[in-house]
Every structure is written in C-alpha cells, then in structure tokens.
Design a protein around this motif. Sequence first.
Motif, PDB file in Angstrom:
ATOM      1  N   PRO A   1       0.823  -1.212   0.000  1.00 49.17           N
ATOM      2  CA  PRO A   1       0.000   0.000   0.000  1.00 49.17           C
ATOM      3  C   PRO A   1       0.859   1.265   0.000  1.00 49.17           C
TER       4      PRO A   1
ATOM      5  N   ALA B   1       4.208   2.270   2.160  1.00 46.38           N
ATOM      6  CA  ALA B   1       4.730   1.018   2.728  1.00 46.38           C
ATOM      7  C   ALA B   1       6.255   1.012   2.853  1.00 46.38           C
TER       8      ALA B   1
ATOM      9  N   LYS C   1       8.338   1.280  -0.177  1.00 40.63           N
ATOM     10  CA  LYS C   1       8.898   0.722  -1.415  1.00 40.63           C
ATOM     11  C   LYS C   1       9.950   1.643  -2.019  1.00 40.63           C
ATOM     12  N   THR C   2       9.589   2.908  -2.185  1.00 39.46           N
ATOM     13  CA  THR C   2      10.541   3.851  -2.779  1.00 39.46           C
ATOM     14  C   THR C   2      11.734   4.063  -1.859  1.00 39.46           C
TER      15      THR C   2
HETATM   16  N1  LIG Z   1      12.767  11.865   3.632  1.00 40.41           N
HETATM   17  C1  LIG Z   1      11.764  11.445   4.414  1.00 40.41           C
HETATM   18  N2  LIG Z   1      11.544  12.011   5.618  1.00 40.41           N
HETATM   19  C2  LIG Z   1      10.540  11.578   6.420  1.00 40.41           C
HETATM   20  N3  LIG Z   1       9.688  10.588   6.095  1.00 40.41           N
HETATM   21  C3  LIG Z   1       9.844   9.999   4.904  1.00 40.41           C
HETATM   22  C4  LIG Z   1      10.883  10.396   3.989  1.00 40.41           C
HETATM   23  N4  LIG Z   1      10.798   9.611   2.876  1.00 40.41           N
HETATM   24  C5  LIG Z   1       9.742   8.796   3.085  1.00 40.41           C
HETATM   25  N5  LIG Z   1       9.182   9.010   4.284  1.00 40.41           N
HETATM   26  C6  LIG Z   1       8.025   8.287   4.852  1.00 40.41           C
HETATM   27  O1  LIG Z   1       8.317   6.917   4.808  1.00 40.41           O
HETATM   28  C7  LIG Z   1       7.149   6.161   4.479  1.00 40.41           C
HETATM   29  C8  LIG Z   1       7.428   5.300   3.275  1.00 40.41           C
HETATM   30  O2  LIG Z   1       7.491   6.124   2.111  1.00 40.41           O
HETATM   31  P1  LIG Z   1       7.795   5.557   0.662  1.00 40.41           P
HETATM   32  O3  LIG Z   1       7.848   6.715  -0.254  1.00 40.41           O
HETATM   33  O4  LIG Z   1       8.968   4.674   0.713  1.00 40.41           O
HETATM   34  O5  LIG Z   1       6.485   4.685   0.390  1.00 40.41           O
HETATM   35  P2  LIG Z   1       6.041   3.912  -0.942  1.00 40.41           P
HETATM   36  O6  LIG Z   1       5.795   2.506  -0.532  1.00 40.41           O
HETATM   37  O7  LIG Z   1       6.987   4.165  -2.037  1.00 40.41           O
HETATM   38  O8  LIG Z   1       4.645   4.598  -1.221  1.00 40.41           O
HETATM   39  P3  LIG Z   1       3.903   4.966  -2.632  1.00 40.41           P
HETATM   40  O9  LIG Z   1       3.199   3.720  -3.034  1.00 40.41           O
HETATM   41  O10 LIG Z   1       2.951   6.036  -2.224  1.00 40.41           O
HETATM   42  O11 LIG Z   1       4.940   5.417  -3.595  1.00 40.41           O
HETATM   43  C9  LIG Z   1       6.030   7.166   4.281  1.00 40.41           C
HETATM   44  O12 LIG Z   1       5.276   7.254   5.479  1.00 40.41           O
HETATM   45  C10 LIG Z   1       6.774   8.469   4.018  1.00 40.41           C
HETATM   46  O13 LIG Z   1       6.017   9.573   4.461  1.00 40.41           O
END
Ligand SMILES: Nc1ncnc2c1ncn2[C@@H]1O[C@H](COP(=O)(O)OP(=O)(O)OP(=O)(O)O)[C@@H](O)[C@H]1O
Length: 257
Positions: free
Chosen positions: A40, A43, A45-46
Amino acid sequence: MSAEYILETQDLTKEFKGFVAVNKVNLRVRRGHIHALIGPNGAGKTTCFNLLTKFIRPTSGRILFNGQDITGESPAHIARRGVIRSFQISAVFPHLTVLENVRVALQRKLGTSFHFWRPERSLHTLDGRARELLHAVDLGEYAGHLAVELSYGRKRALEIATTLAMEPELMLLDEPTQGMGLEDVDRVRQLIKQVSADRTILMVEHNMSVVSSIADTITVLQRGATLAEGPYAEVSRNPAVVEAYMGSADAELVGAH
Ligand SMILES: Nc1ncnc2c1ncn2[C@@H]1O[C@H](COP(=O)(O)OP(=O)(O)OP(=O)(O)O)[C@@H](O)[C@H]1O
Ligand SMILES: [Mg+2]
C-alpha cells in the motif's frame, strides 16, 4: 550468501527522525528473475529503492550484491557494479532525437573521453549499438523523432533503452507503468518481460495485472516490514496480504489476472 541471489538485504532499516520507514527488511532477489515489490501507499517501497541505490543511507542493516557487502558504497560505485535504476522521464532530453538520447546514455557508460577518441569511428559504433537498443524496445522507426514527440508509453520505452545502455546486471524500475493507458501498460509489460531475458529486474509496481503476469517473485511490504514473499498465486492467497489490501485503492490484488 549464495550465487542464486544477486541481491540480498539483511535487516535493512531506515528511520526518519524516529519514524521507521523500512523495518528490518530481508529481501532476496534471485538472479534472472523479475521480482516485484508491492504494498500500500507509504509502505516503504521507494525508500527501499533509495537505500539500494544509496540515494539515502540505511540506519542499520546490510546490502549484499553478488555476495559482496555494498552498504557503504557510493551511488556511482553501485552503478558501476551494474545496479541501474531507470531514469525518470524528466531525464530524457526532450529536444534530442530518440537516437541521440540513447547515444548520450552510451557515451555516459563509456566515459566522456570516448567521444573525443577517434570521433568518427566511435560515433559510428555508438550509432550501431543505439539502433540495436532502439530495436530491442520497439522504437526503431522512431530513431529520428524528437523525444518530446513520443507518446507517454514510448517515452518510457526510450527510458528503458537508455537504462539498458548502461548494461545493468540488476535493473530497478519504480512504477514503470504509472499513469499509463491500457495499451501503453501492455507495451511496457511486454518490454520488461523481453529485456528481462539476460538480467535481473526489481520493480515497484502497483498494477496487479502487470505483477501477476510477469513477476516470478513478489515481496509485499506493509508499514516498512515484509508481510509476505513468494510467487503471485501464493502471495495473493495469503490472508494477511488480503487483509492489508482490503478497502485500499489496491484492493484489485485479490483475483487480478
Ligand atoms: N525523507 C523522508 N523524511 C521523512 N519521512 C519519509 C521520507 N521519505 C519517506 N518518508 C516516509 O516513509 C514512508 C514510506 O514512504 P515511501 O515513499 O517509501 O512509500 P512507498 O511505498 O513508495 O509509497 P507509494 O506507493 O505512495 O509510492 C512514508 O510514510 C513516508 O512519508
Ligand atoms: Mg513510492
């Protein structure tokens, strides 16, 4: 540590001021596979991808590539080892032709000095290789078009060609079909399958029809931690996964394909 796995993470963890975005993730990417990272929104991933390419440093844990600890290496080192993340669309030069874009990527791979070394012959060699790559992503007939003129899906294909120019052993794709219409999604899906033939691909992908049709292994992340890992058929039946996706925009996971 086995030759079977091109990439392994050991308890990979990233905290942002006390918030644990990636929590003790043990990822094992099998050589030659297409491995999808799903989960979701938010989560992690990025963040995982950013850790793997060293855009950000892990709080703790280790990253092994071909059995070697690369946790402390710079992004440039990691790229030289053959871990290449697909360029974002913005990195495609819009006012260069499609062929020129791939040539620039090839020059980057070879180092700028190559450009000045017997220019005629080297340019010729580069053109031949660039055309091969364009052919591989089905853009052969667009070689002379400006990148800006391409459809969204073809821009992504060009982005994949420029990534292939870097000769990745492990190719990282972050949401390659994001924002695409059905036809482009299918084009890119086939393209990923095709270019996976002699390399390993790790991709973040929300589109479950893409994941279910081409991924050999899927890792599901939830709130930074691994919820499940395995082939699609197994993971999609996992009650914890079904529950994680319930009521979310990604509920299509269940029964997709
Ligand atoms: N530089 C940062 N500082 C603080 N919190 C961060 C930072 N980068 C990511 N997060 C937090 O870490 C969590 C994971 O973010 P991430 O971008 O890895 O999710 P994702 O799985 O890629 O989501 P999406 O499917 O929306 O792309 C999120 O709650 C995000 O707000
Ligand atoms: Mg993301």
